[in-house]
Design a protein around this motif. Sequence first.
Motif, mmCIF file in Angstrom:
data_model
loop_
_atom_site.group_PDB
_atom_site.id
_atom_site.type_symbol
_atom_site.label_atom_id
_atom_site.label_comp_id
_atom_site.label_asym_id
_atom_site.label_seq_id
_atom_site.Cartn_x
_atom_site.Cartn_y
_atom_site.Cartn_z
ATOM 1 N N UNK A 83 69.918 79.158 72.930
ATOM 2 C CA UNK A 83 70.026 79.330 74.386
ATOM 3 C C UNK A 83 70.496 80.733 74.776
ATOM 4 N N UNK A 84 70.144 81.719 73.946
ATOM 5 C CA UNK A 84 70.463 83.119 74.233
ATOM 6 C C UNK A 84 69.158 83.895 74.375
ATOM 7 N N UNK A 85 69.008 84.677 75.433
ATOM 8 C CA UNK A 85 67.740 85.399 75.630
ATOM 9 C C UNK A 85 67.435 86.357 74.478
ATOM 10 N N UNK A 86 66.189 86.357 74.037
ATOM 11 C CA UNK A 86 65.706 87.302 73.027
ATOM 12 C C UNK A 86 64.430 87.932 73.558
ATOM 13 N N UNK A 87 64.105 89.096 73.009
ATOM 14 C CA UNK A 87 62.919 89.830 73.426
ATOM 15 C C UNK A 87 61.812 89.683 72.378
ATOM 16 N N UNK A 88 60.610 89.939 72.817
ATOM 17 C CA UNK A 88 59.469 89.863 71.915
ATOM 18 C C UNK A 88 59.666 90.843 70.755
ATOM 19 N N UNK A 218 55.532 88.136 56.122
ATOM 20 C CA UNK A 218 55.800 86.917 56.878
ATOM 21 C C UNK A 218 57.146 86.296 56.549
ATOM 22 N N UNK A 219 57.897 86.892 55.633
ATOM 23 C CA UNK A 219 59.244 86.371 55.354
ATOM 24 C C UNK A 219 60.217 86.717 56.476
ATOM 25 N N UNK A 220 59.821 87.618 57.370
ATOM 26 C CA UNK A 220 60.612 87.924 58.563
ATOM 27 C C UNK A 220 59.859 87.388 59.765
ATOM 28 N N UNK A 221 60.416 86.374 60.413
ATOM 29 C CA UNK A 221 59.762 85.720 61.556
ATOM 30 C C UNK A 221 60.373 86.276 62.833
ATOM 31 N N UNK A 222 59.522 86.749 63.741
ATOM 32 C CA UNK A 222 59.996 87.390 64.969
ATOM 33 C C UNK A 222 59.590 86.564 66.182
ATOM 34 N N UNK A 223 60.230 86.853 67.310
ATOM 35 C CA UNK A 223 59.953 86.135 68.551
ATOM 36 C C UNK A 223 58.557 86.479 69.054
ATOM 37 N N UNK A 224 57.754 85.475 69.420
ATOM 38 C CA UNK A 224 56.394 85.750 69.891
ATOM 39 C C UNK A 224 56.352 86.309 71.303
ATOM 40 N N UNK A 226 59.157 87.102 75.123
ATOM 41 C CA UNK A 226 60.501 87.027 75.687
ATOM 42 C C UNK A 226 60.830 85.571 75.993
ATOM 43 N N UNK A 227 62.035 85.147 75.633
ATOM 44 C CA UNK A 227 62.406 83.758 75.890
ATOM 45 C C UNK A 227 63.712 83.399 75.225
ATOM 46 N N UNK A 228 63.891 82.104 74.949
ATOM 47 C CA UNK A 228 65.116 81.610 74.320
ATOM 48 C C UNK A 228 64.752 80.563 73.278
ATOM 49 N N UNK A 229 65.643 80.433 72.302
ATOM 50 C CA UNK A 229 65.516 79.375 71.294
ATOM 51 C C UNK A 229 66.372 78.202 71.744
ATOM 52 N N UNK A 230 65.762 77.034 71.831
ATOM 53 C CA UNK A 230 66.450 75.828 72.295
ATOM 54 C C UNK A 230 66.730 74.910 71.109
ATOM 55 N N UNK A 251 60.725 77.526 70.575
ATOM 56 C CA UNK A 251 60.945 78.754 71.340
ATOM 57 C C UNK A 251 60.352 78.575 72.735
ATOM 58 N N UNK A 252 61.174 78.741 73.757
ATOM 59 C CA UNK A 252 60.753 78.585 75.141
ATOM 60 C C UNK A 252 60.518 79.969 75.737
ATOM 61 N N UNK A 253 59.289 80.245 76.138
ATOM 62 C CA UNK A 253 58.956 81.550 76.698
ATOM 63 C C UNK A 253 59.462 81.680 78.136
ATOM 64 N N UNK A 254 59.616 82.917 78.564
ATOM 65 C CA UNK A 254 60.003 83.164 79.952
ATOM 66 C C UNK A 254 58.856 82.898 80.922
ATOM 67 N N UNK A 255 57.630 83.024 80.453
ATOM 68 C CA UNK A 255 56.483 82.749 81.312
ATOM 69 C C UNK A 255 56.460 81.264 81.678
ATOM 70 N N UNK A 256 56.065 80.973 82.896
ATOM 71 C CA UNK A 256 56.078 79.597 83.367
ATOM 72 C C UNK A 256 54.913 79.375 84.322
#
Length: 377
Positions: A83-88, A218-224, A226-230, A251-256
Motif C-alpha cells: 500500500x505504498x506508491x511505486x513508480x513504473x 528476469x530475476x529482477x521484477x519491476x513495477x509495470x 505507477x501504482x501500489x502493491x496490495x 499490483x494495482x495501477x493508478x490508471x482507472x
Amino acid sequence: MELLLLGIYAFIAWLIFSKFRLLPWNIITGSITIVLPIIALTVLVLTLNVIAPSSEDVRVIRYVVQVVPQVRGRVIEVPVTGNTPVHKGDVLFKIDPTPFALQVKALEAQLVNAQGSANKRTQDLVAATAKSTAVRSQIDLATRRVAENRELVAHGAGDRFALEQAEATLKSLQADLAGARAQEAQVRALLGATVDDDQAEVAQIRAQLETAKWDLSQTTVVAPADGVVINLQLRPGSIVTPLLQNPAMSFVENDYQVIALFDQNELRMVAPGDEAEIALKTIPGKVLKAQVVSIVWAQGQGQLTPGGLLPLTGAEPTPPGRFAVRLEILPEDRDLFLAAGARGHAAIYTDHIEEIQILRKVIIRVGSYVNYLVLKV
C-alpha cells in the motif's frame, strides 16, 4: 428534489390561499391545487429520467496486474512495502540470480569452443582441398604411366609386371581422391549450414546464451506501471514460480475507469460525448465533471452457456439486466485520487430539453453534500 419542489409549491399555495387570499378555497380550486402538482411532478420526473438519466450504482475500477515471475527461484529481496506508491520500473522483488548467472557463463564457454571448432573446420577445408588437388596431380601422372606401359607391352617391348604395378598405383590414387572428396564435401556441408551468417552449432549456442541472459534479467521484477502493491505477503526466502495460478503479488495501477450502471430503458437518448457528473461517497461535497465514452451494449444475460441441456428460463424471476456506461473524468478533475471500488451516483445530460436538466444538477449536488452524513449508530 421532489420534496423540495413540493415544499416550494405548498408555500406558494399557502401565500395565495391563506396569506394574501388571492383565490377562495373551495372544491374546484382545492382539487386543482392538489392534482396539478401530482401530474406536473410525475411528468417532470418521467421526462427527466429520459433526457438526464441518473444512476445510483457508479463504480471506480482500477486495473489489477497479477505479478507472475518469468523464472522460478528463491526470493532474496523485497524492497517494496504494501500500500505504498511505486513508480513504473521500481524493483518489486529479486530472485537469486546465481544459477542463471552460472548458466550464462557455461554457455559463453560453449560458444567460444564452438567458434573455435568453426575456425578449425575452415582450416580442415583448406587442407582437404589441397589434398584433393595433390591427388589429382598424382592421378594424372599415374594415368600417363599406365598408358605408356600399355603401349610398350602391346609392342612387346615392355614389362607386364610394371604395367600391373602402374595400374594398381592408379587405382590406389583414385581411392585416395574419393576419400579426399568425401572429406571435403563433409567439411563444406558443416560450413554451409548457417543461420544469420553463423554456423548452425554456433547459432544454436548463441540462441541458448541469449535465452539464458534473458532469464537472468528476469530475476529482477519491476513495477509495470505507477501504482501500489496490495496485500503484500511475499518475503525473502519464498519460492516463486512462473505459474499464472500462483502470482507473487497483486499490483494495482493508478490508471482507472469509471463505470455507471443504468436500466436498459434509460439509455435511449444517451450518446458518446454527452456531459456527465459524478458524486462519489469518498469525496463528499464534490461533483466531478465527466463525459460519456461509450455504452457497453452487452451483459451476461445476453449469453447462453454451451451445453447439452436446453436453456432454462428458471422458475424464479431473473433480475433485470443493466448496461454499463463508461465515463471519463475531464482534465480539471483528473488529478483527484479515486479509490478502487469507490461508489457513488452519476447523471448524464443529453442534448434534449436542456432547460429542465438543471433540476438533475441540483439533485446531484444535494446528494454530494448528503455524502457528508454517516448514518449509523
